[in-house]
Design a protein around this motif. Structure first.
Motif, short mmCIF file in Angstrom:
data_model
loop_
_atom_site.label_atom_id
_atom_site.label_comp_id
_atom_site.label_asym_id
_atom_site.label_seq_id
_atom_site.Cartn_x
_atom_site.Cartn_y
_atom_site.Cartn_z
N PRO A 140 71.22 26.92 15.27
CA PRO A 140 70.96 25.48 15.35
C PRO A 140 70.38 25.11 16.71
O PRO A 140 70.87 25.56 17.75
CB PRO A 140 72.37 24.88 15.16
CG PRO A 140 73.30 25.93 15.66
CD PRO A 140 72.66 27.24 15.35
N MET A 141 69.33 24.30 16.69
CA MET A 141 68.70 23.86 17.94
C MET A 141 67.74 22.73 17.64
O MET A 141 67.28 22.59 16.50
CB MET A 141 67.97 25.01 18.63
CG MET A 141 66.83 25.62 17.83
SD MET A 141 66.02 27.01 18.69
CE MET A 141 67.33 28.22 18.68
N PRO A 142 67.41 21.91 18.65
CA PRO A 142 66.38 20.89 18.46
C PRO A 142 65.00 21.53 18.40
O PRO A 142 64.82 22.70 18.78
CB PRO A 142 66.53 19.99 19.69
CG PRO A 142 67.26 20.81 20.69
CD PRO A 142 68.09 21.80 19.95
N VAL A 143 64.02 20.77 17.94
CA VAL A 143 62.69 21.32 17.72
C VAL A 143 62.07 21.81 19.03
O VAL A 143 61.41 22.86 19.05
CB VAL A 143 61.77 20.26 17.06
CG1 VAL A 143 60.35 20.77 16.95
CG2 VAL A 143 62.31 19.89 15.68
N ASP A 144 62.27 21.09 20.14
CA ASP A 144 61.64 21.51 21.39
C ASP A 144 62.16 22.87 21.85
O ASP A 144 61.42 23.67 22.41
CB ASP A 144 61.82 20.45 22.47
CG ASP A 144 63.28 20.16 22.77
OD1 ASP A 144 64.14 20.42 21.91
OD2 ASP A 144 63.58 19.67 23.88
#
Length: 220
Positions: free
Chosen positions: A165-169
């Motif tokens: 899991p991680m943000p797009v950036d």
């Protein structure tokens, strides 16, 4: 740093091991904690291939190159890794200073994506390019996966990606650190499994998200 070196279709060499170790350890000047590195050196069709993978906390760095000389291939693969490290040095260090906790992390860690690179036989490509004769209806064709299974395809490379899991950036950053044109991850906000990719047309990024449909309740 723990270093593993694998030779494939290529004789083991203490000189190459020492050279690869010296080159890989150069990343220590960029990273506070480089956990382990895996170097795969192989010979394929008279070309010397070097694949270097370095794990640093939650980040994975990768460089692949080939040339007519194994020492040059190692240099070129490390140049790719160092170029990305110079670009993201501060972000990597700042990221190591905070722990990322996710309530579905245990489930996500069990999900892996396998990536295979294979060669398609030339005759199969030629058949696909040739139109069917006008006088005869085209024969029913098998699904692409079955055609590949029945043909003499050769797997060139196989790798696995753990979906995190991680943000797009951060996904963009991880994709670039691995010197890849795509990356699979779980969106930190929507929890969707996504595929990030680099567009060939303009060098920009594209994002494909998977999501399940919500069933419509039936009247009882």
């Amino acid at each position: 740093m723990q270093l593993n070196i694998t030779f494939r279709q290529f004789g083991s060499s203490d000189a190459l091991k020492e050279y690869a170790k010296e080159k890989v350890e150069r990343v220590n000047k960029y990273l506070d904690r480089a956990g382990e590195a895996h170097v795969v050196l192989s010979l394929e069709r008279h070309l010397h291939h070097a694949e270097i993978t370095i794990h640093s906390g939650s980040w994975v760095l990768r460089g692949r190159e080939k040339s007519e000389d194994m020492y040059a291939s190692i240099d070129l693969a490390m140049d790719k890794i160092e170029a990305q490290l110079r670009k993201y040095k501060e972000k990597i260090k700042n990221h190591h200073g905070r722990d990322r906790v996710h309530h579905r992390q245990g489930l996500v860690n069990q999900l892996k994506v396998r990536h295979k690179v294979f060669e398609v036989p030339g005759d199969m490509l030629e058949e696909a390019a040739e139109p069917a004769p006008a006088a005869q209806p085209p024969a029913p064709s098998l699904p692409a996966t079955e055609q590949l299974a029945q043909s003499t395809t050769r797997i060139v490379r196989t790798s696995e990606i753990t979906v995190k899991p991680m943000p797009v950036d951060e996904a963009v950053m991880q994709m670039n650190l691995m010197n890849q044109d795509f990356y699979v991850f779980q969106h930190a906000t929507t929890h969707e499994v996504c595929v990030l990719y680099r567009r060939k047309e303009d060098g920009q990024y594209g994002l494909i998200a998977t999501h399940g449909s919500t069933p419509t309740p039936t009247a009882g």
